[in-house]
Design an enzyme around this catalytic site. Structure first.
Site, PDB file in Angstrom:
ATOM      1  CE  LYS A 224      -3.722   2.307   2.532  1.00 36.27           C
ATOM      2  NZ  LYS A 224      -4.605   2.233   3.721  1.00 36.27           N
ATOM      3  NE  ARG A 234      -5.744   9.784   3.003  1.00 34.94           N
ATOM      4  CZ  ARG A 234      -4.464  10.035   2.775  1.00 34.94           C
ATOM      5  NH1 ARG A 234      -4.073  11.276   2.537  1.00 34.94           N
ATOM      6  NH2 ARG A 234      -3.587   9.058   2.780  1.00 34.94           N
ATOM      7  NE  ARG A 246      -3.557   8.037   7.088  1.00 32.63           N
ATOM      8  CZ  ARG A 246      -4.804   8.155   6.669  1.00 32.63           C
ATOM      9  NH1 ARG A 246      -5.105   7.830   5.420  1.00 32.63           N
ATOM     10  NH2 ARG A 246      -5.760   8.599   7.466  1.00 32.63           N
ATOM     11  CD  GLU A 262       6.313  -3.843   3.637  1.00 34.35           C
ATOM     12  OE1 GLU A 262       5.708  -4.701   4.326  1.00 34.35           O
ATOM     13  OE2 GLU A 262       6.728  -2.772   4.101  1.00 34.35           O
ATOM     14  CE  LYS A 277      -6.477   2.045  -0.863  1.00 35.84           C
ATOM     15  NZ  LYS A 277      -7.230   2.035   0.415  1.00 35.84           N
ATOM     16  CE1 TYR A 342     -14.835   3.238  -3.086  1.00 31.05           C
ATOM     17  CE2 TYR A 342     -12.986   3.590  -4.579  1.00 31.05           C
ATOM     18  CZ  TYR A 342     -13.493   3.494  -3.293  1.00 31.05           C
ATOM     19  OH  TYR A 342     -12.647   3.655  -2.222  1.00 31.05           O
TER      20      TYR A 342
END
Length: 355
Positions: A224, A234, A246, A262, A277, A342
């Site tokens: 990510k 957000r 972040r 990762e 992502k 979406y």
């Protein structure tokens, strides 16, 4: 005589051969023959898009009496519990492969107490969907703290020696473990940790197993990135950081090899599926991950990618439907088995109507 006849025939074949390589105008090799009609293109398509490949993200907000539109994401809403049930049922009837649930609590605090509260909004919504849908679809729950904390970060904050507030990785793992068990108890088939804390998958797997939920799967947001494409999300999840960013725990978008490390760590810790992502700006990462793992690979077509297409289409600059299908197919072509988008329900209905 038979021998002579053979010699004559061979001579004729030799005479008929062109003296130079096949020209560009020759009909010997014309790939466009297989592109002439929609039926031919479907028959030889290397990548196929299916409704069952798609996962629909859904936002549910505590205290809402009716759906609330998300201004930066046309067509996306924050749901009430009732409207969520209706939207989820319609999506499943359209054929989508799964639903991914995000919660927006009415109250937030420093530790994100609503995330693992048995009466928290996601736990209640999961129970609703289990009652309505059972095993008719895959119920996934985002597992993070940013939607629930008053500071908007994905973990527990502590003060560093310099006086700055920083994420306490190990304290956050304890919170994630508790959230995973709460979501599993509420009926999640899959928990999806998205905070990018070191060791999160191992901590969650251990907690689920101890609590008797060894059958609950983990979809790890293994790669990510700290991306600028998350802005509209957000708004929808009401989780923008109150300060800082972040980047200290999400990946640097300049790095690809790091993503492979990762992913390997998450699989070693017990991840059943891994996700990249965002998707469209990271298709190279999707491909590289697909080449090294033997578990399902997901990719999240994020809010910014969605919003850009919707905005351009609204201005008449793009053919909306064609671009949606092309973008999703490109993610599948890169190697994703699962695409979170979406547009999942809309595309599922479109694909069904085209059959």
């Amino acid at each position: 005589m038979n021998g002579q006849g053979s010699r004559v025939a061979l001579g004729r074949v030799r005479d008929a051969r062109p003296s130079s390589p096949v020209s560009a105008s020759s009909s010997a090799s014309r790939p466009h023959r297989l592109r002439r009609t929609p039926a031919l293109r479907r028959l030889v398509a290397e990548t196929r898009l299916s409704a069952s490949d798609l996962v629909l993200p859904l936002f549910v907000k505590e205290g809402l009496g009716a759906p609330a539109p998300v201004s930066s994401m046309p067509g996306v809403v924050q749901h009430s519990r009732d409207s969520l049930r209706k939207a989820a049922t319609e999506a499943v009837e359209s054929g989508v492969g799964g639903l991914l649930l995000f919660g927006v609590p009415a109250e937030k605090d420093a530790r994100g107490s609503g995330a693992d509260d048995p009466a928290g909004i996601v736990q209640l919504a999961l129970a609703d969907l289990v009652a309505d849908l059972g095993d008719a679809t895959v119920l996934m729950s985002d597992l993070c703290l940013d939607e629930y904390t008053d500071h908007g970060h994905c973990g527990v904050l502590v003060e560093s020696r310099s006086g700055d507030l920083v994420i306490d990785n190990d304290a956050t793992l304890s919170r994630y473990a508790s959230i995973a068990v709460a979501q599993a108890r509420a009926g999640a088939h899959v928990v999806a940790p998205s905070g990018m804390m070191d060791g999160q998958v191992g901590a969650i797997r251990e907690a689920l197993d101890i609590a008797g939920f060894s059958e609950v799967a983990i979809l790890a947001y293994a790669a990510k990135y700290a991306s600028s494409f998350y802005g509209p999300f957000r708004d929808a999840a009401e989780c923008a950081p109150r300060f800082g960013d972040r980047r200290s725990y999400q990946q640097d978008f300049a790095n690809a090899a790091e993503a492979l490390r990762e992913v390997a760590l998450d699989i070693a810790e017990g991840a059943d599926m891994v996700m990249v992502k965002p998707a469209m700006s990271y298709l190279d990462v999707v491909r590289r991950v697909r080449e090294i793992v033997d578990v399902p690979v997901g990719a999240y077509q994020v809010s910014g990618e969605y919003a850009m297409v919707e905005a351009a289409a609204a201005n008449g600059w793009l053919d909306r439907e064609s671009v949606i299908i092309e973008s999703l197919t490109s993610i599948r072509r890169a190697g994703a088995d699962i695409v979170v988008t979406y547009w999942a329900a809309e595309v599922a209905s479109l694909l069904r109507d085209q059959r």
